[in-house]
Design a protein around this motif. Structure first.
Motif, PDB file in Angstrom:
ATOM      1  N   ILE A   1      -0.052   0.292 -13.686  1.00 56.09           N
ATOM      2  CA  ILE A   1       0.831   1.434 -13.475  1.00 56.09           C
ATOM      3  C   ILE A   1       0.432   2.522 -14.472  1.00 56.09           C
ATOM      4  O   ILE A   1       0.710   2.394 -15.678  1.00 56.09           O
ATOM      5  CB  ILE A   1       2.310   1.044 -13.684  1.00 56.09           C
ATOM      6  N   PRO A   2      -0.256   3.573 -14.022  1.00 53.42           N
ATOM      7  CA  PRO A   2      -0.594   4.657 -14.953  1.00 53.42           C
ATOM      8  C   PRO A   2       0.678   5.348 -15.451  1.00 53.42           C
ATOM      9  O   PRO A   2       1.534   5.732 -14.655  1.00 53.42           O
ATOM     10  CB  PRO A   2      -1.437   5.611 -14.102  1.00 53.42           C
ATOM     11  N   VAL A   3       0.795   5.461 -16.767  1.00 54.41           N
ATOM     12  CA  VAL A   3       1.906   6.175 -17.407  1.00 54.41           C
ATOM     13  C   VAL A   3       1.273   7.384 -18.084  1.00 54.41           C
ATOM     14  O   VAL A   3       0.641   7.262 -19.130  1.00 54.41           O
ATOM     15  CB  VAL A   3       2.640   5.282 -18.425  1.00 54.41           C
ATOM     16  N   ILE A   4       1.420   8.551 -17.463  1.00 56.91           N
ATOM     17  CA  ILE A   4       0.610   9.716 -17.829  1.00 56.91           C
ATOM     18  C   ILE A   4       1.424  10.751 -18.602  1.00 56.91           C
ATOM     19  O   ILE A   4       2.458  11.226 -18.128  1.00 56.91           O
ATOM     20  CB  ILE A   4       0.021  10.385 -16.564  1.00 56.91           C
ATOM     21  N   ALA A   5       0.939  11.106 -19.788  1.00 51.17           N
ATOM     22  CA  ALA A   5       1.541  12.185 -20.573  1.00 51.17           C
ATOM     23  C   ALA A   5       0.985  13.517 -20.094  1.00 51.17           C
ATOM     24  O   ALA A   5      -0.210  13.638 -19.795  1.00 51.17           O
ATOM     25  CB  ALA A   5       1.233  11.997 -22.059  1.00 51.17           C
ATOM     26  N   THR A   6       1.838  14.531 -20.035  1.00 48.79           N
ATOM     27  CA  THR A   6       1.459  15.807 -19.425  1.00 48.79           C
ATOM     28  C   THR A   6       0.633  16.692 -20.359  1.00 48.79           C
ATOM     29  O   THR A   6       1.127  17.639 -20.968  1.00 48.79           O
ATOM     30  CB  THR A   6       2.707  16.585 -18.962  1.00 48.79           C
ATOM     31  N   LEU A   7      -0.639  16.372 -20.429  1.00 50.42           N
ATOM     32  CA  LEU A   7      -1.638  17.229 -21.059  1.00 50.42           C
ATOM     33  C   LEU A   7      -2.725  17.464 -20.026  1.00 50.42           C
ATOM     34  O   LEU A   7      -2.952  16.628 -19.146  1.00 50.42           O
ATOM     35  CB  LEU A   7      -2.246  16.564 -22.299  1.00 50.42           C
ATOM     36  N   GLY A   8      -3.394  18.598 -20.121  1.00 44.79           N
ATOM     37  CA  GLY A   8      -4.520  18.882 -19.248  1.00 44.79           C
ATOM     38  C   GLY A   8      -5.738  19.224 -20.080  1.00 44.79           C
ATOM     39  O   GLY A   8      -5.624  19.499 -21.280  1.00 44.79           O
ATOM     40  N   ILE A   9      -6.910  19.205 -19.464  1.00 44.56           N
ATOM     41  CA  ILE A   9      -8.137  19.492 -20.207  1.00 44.56           C
ATOM     42  C   ILE A   9      -9.060  20.369 -19.366  1.00 44.56           C
ATOM     43  O   ILE A   9      -9.139  20.223 -18.135  1.00 44.56           O
ATOM     44  CB  ILE A   9      -8.843  18.180 -20.629  1.00 44.56           C
TER      45      ILE A   9
ATOM     46  N   ASN B   1       0.794  -1.230   0.000  1.00 46.25           N
ATOM     47  CA  ASN B   1       0.000   0.000   0.000  1.00 46.25           C
ATOM     48  C   ASN B   1       0.828   1.282   0.000  1.00 46.25           C
ATOM     49  O   ASN B   1       0.267   2.365   0.063  1.00 46.25           O
ATOM     50  CB  ASN B   1      -0.973   0.026   1.191  1.00 46.25           C
ATOM     51  N   LYS B   2       2.130   1.192  -0.041  1.00 46.06           N
ATOM     52  CA  LYS B   2       2.918   2.411  -0.185  1.00 46.06           C
ATOM     53  C   LYS B   2       2.855   2.879  -1.636  1.00 46.06           C
ATOM     54  O   LYS B   2       2.775   2.077  -2.559  1.00 46.06           O
ATOM     55  CB  LYS B   2       4.367   2.185   0.239  1.00 46.06           C
ATOM     56  N   THR B   3       2.894   4.201  -1.813  1.00 47.41           N
ATOM     57  CA  THR B   3       2.740   4.777  -3.144  1.00 47.41           C
ATOM     58  C   THR B   3       3.954   5.617  -3.504  1.00 47.41           C
ATOM     59  O   THR B   3       4.409   6.426  -2.698  1.00 47.41           O
ATOM     60  CB  THR B   3       1.475   5.669  -3.204  1.00 47.41           C
ATOM     61  N   VAL B   4       4.438   5.426  -4.713  1.00 48.16           N
ATOM     62  CA  VAL B   4       5.528   6.250  -5.236  1.00 48.16           C
ATOM     63  C   VAL B   4       5.060   6.913  -6.524  1.00 48.16           C
ATOM     64  O   VAL B   4       4.415   6.284  -7.372  1.00 48.16           O
ATOM     65  CB  VAL B   4       6.809   5.410  -5.480  1.00 48.16           C
TER      66      VAL B   4
ATOM     67  N   HIS C   1       7.816  -2.496  -7.982  1.00 42.59           N
ATOM     68  CA  HIS C   1       6.547  -3.193  -8.200  1.00 42.59           C
ATOM     69  C   HIS C   1       6.569  -4.569  -7.540  1.00 42.59           C
ATOM     70  O   HIS C   1       5.564  -5.002  -6.953  1.00 42.59           O
ATOM     71  CB  HIS C   1       6.295  -3.324  -9.705  1.00 42.59           C
ATOM     72  N   SER C   2       7.700  -5.246  -7.586  1.00 37.60           N
ATOM     73  CA  SER C   2       7.811  -6.581  -6.991  1.00 37.60           C
ATOM     74  C   SER C   2       7.705  -6.530  -5.468  1.00 37.60           C
ATOM     75  O   SER C   2       7.458  -7.543  -4.825  1.00 37.60           O
ATOM     76  CB  SER C   2       9.142  -7.237  -7.398  1.00 37.60           C
ATOM     77  N   GLN C   3       7.896  -5.323  -4.899  1.00 39.99           N
ATOM     78  CA  GLN C   3       7.786  -5.162  -3.447  1.00 39.99           C
ATOM     79  C   GLN C   3       6.470  -4.481  -3.051  1.00 39.99           C
ATOM     80  O   GLN C   3       6.347  -3.902  -1.978  1.00 39.99           O
ATOM     81  CB  GLN C   3       8.977  -4.365  -2.926  1.00 39.99           C
ATOM     82  N   SER C   4       5.495  -4.568  -3.965  1.00 38.76           N
ATOM     83  CA  SER C   4       4.108  -4.131  -3.695  1.00 38.76           C
ATOM     84  C   SER C   4       3.916  -2.621  -3.602  1.00 38.76           C
ATOM     85  O   SER C   4       2.923  -2.155  -3.038  1.00 38.76           O
ATOM     86  CB  SER C   4       3.563  -4.797  -2.418  1.00 38.76           C
ATOM     87  N   TRP C   5       4.853  -1.849  -4.156  1.00 43.31           N
ATOM     88  CA  TRP C   5       4.619  -0.409  -4.239  1.00 43.31           C
ATOM     89  C   TRP C   5       3.546  -0.133  -5.288  1.00 43.31           C
ATOM     90  O   TRP C   5       3.532  -0.746  -6.359  1.00 43.31           O
ATOM     91  CB  TRP C   5       5.891   0.330  -4.641  1.00 43.31           C
ATOM     92  N   GLN C   6       2.641   0.809  -4.980  1.00 44.46           N
ATOM     93  CA  GLN C   6       1.752   1.366  -6.011  1.00 44.46           C
ATOM     94  C   GLN C   6       2.534   2.459  -6.727  1.00 44.46           C
ATOM     95  O   GLN C   6       3.148   3.314  -6.071  1.00 44.46           O
ATOM     96  CB  GLN C   6       0.498   1.962  -5.369  1.00 44.46           C
ATOM     97  N   ILE C   7       2.496   2.450  -8.059  1.00 40.50           N
ATOM     98  CA  ILE C   7       3.381   3.318  -8.830  1.00 40.50           C
ATOM     99  C   ILE C   7       2.575   4.157  -9.821  1.00 40.50           C
ATOM    100  O   ILE C   7       1.727   3.632 -10.555  1.00 40.50           O
ATOM    101  CB  ILE C   7       4.426   2.471  -9.599  1.00 40.50           C
TER     102      ILE C   7
END
Length: 276
Positions: free
Chosen positions: A155-163, A5-8, A34-40
């Protein structure tokens, strides 16, 4: 060691993604977490890729104090480069090492809401306010959607656009946006990846790497000119998080496998960690 449940939140610059060794190292570092259960959550820019595509389209990159002025024609290229080339390639790199990467952009599902940046005065650029064109300031992160993606164990991979509320797409600043995402998620760790990968007292001397600083020490390093250039706004923006529920921040390179895990565990082998 399990970090359930830790988040990076990880910010990746477009310059880092130009180098194959950096890309592979980044993917393998993320795989370790990811193998150590981090949310990324991954957020990326793509400045060099935008510049390259602009030139192919006969457009000239236009920046003021390091900030891109984005015309309507430039925005077309920004979409193609960041949400297309960079996002697809980075997502594919992560999938190649077995990670459940989910490529998307800030306009997906109103993930990153933004409003048009008003004309502003820029230090050192005269008294006239500058209109940055199709550039937005982030007003809201869709936390429900972001947490929903994490609950699906992707794992969300987010491109920097806004709306905007009326569907207008903007080019947005990756450094500012990653800070807002980390704040909304109350992330345990924010990683700012750079090619240099740390703060050094003297860049020509690897042994001068500063392993850890607190907020007051970081401010002093800025005043002393040791933290300089584009690193200043990154550090200043990130430091505000230490009073907002974010655990710690680190400047690190993904080139060396094991670097992200070492930073997370505080062993001091890689990068520079900023703590409250």
């Amino acid at each position: 060691m399990t970090n359930k449940n830790k988040t990076v939140v990880i910010k990746v610059g477009g310059d880092v993604l130009l180098d194959q060794q950096e890309r592979e190292g980044l993917a393998n570092n993320i795989r370790q977490l990811h193998s150590q259960s981090w949310q990324i959550v991954l957020l990326h820019g793509g400045g060099p890729q935008v510049n390259s595509l602009q030139e192919k389209h006969g457009l000239t990159p236009n920046k003021v104090a390091g900030r891109r002025i984005t015309s309507e024609a430039d925005l077309v290229v920004v979409k193609q480069a960041i949400a297309g080339e960079v996002n697809v390639n980075l997502t594919a790199e992560l999938i190649k090492v077995g990670l459940p990467a989910f490529g998307c952009h800030g306009a997906s599902g109103n993930l990153i809401k933004a409003t048009k940046r008003p004309p502003i005065k820029v230090s050192g650029e005269g008294d006239e306010p500058i209109d940055f064109g199709e550039v937005g300031d982030v007003s809201e992160i869709n936390l429900t959607l972001l947490e929903g993606l994490l609950a699906l164990k992707v794992i969300p991979v987010i491109a920097t656009l806004g709306i905007s509320n009326n569907g207008r797409v903007f080019n947005i600043n990756a450094d500012t946006t990653v800070v807002k995402i980390a704040k909304e998620l109350k992330a345990d760790l924010l990683l700012l990846t750079t090619g240099v990968g740390a703060v050094f007292k003297d860049l020509s001397q690897p042994e001068s790497r500063i392993k850890q600083v607190n907020q007051e020490q970081a401010k002093q390093l800025i005043e002393d000119g040791i933290i300089q250039g584009g690193m200043i706004p990154k550090v200043e923006e990130a430091m505000t998080l230490l009073n907002e529920g974010v655990g710690s921040i680190a400047i690190v390179s993904g080139r060396h496998v094991g670097a992200f895990q070492a930073v997370a565990e505080g062993t001091g082998e890689f990068g520079t960690k900023i703590v409250s």
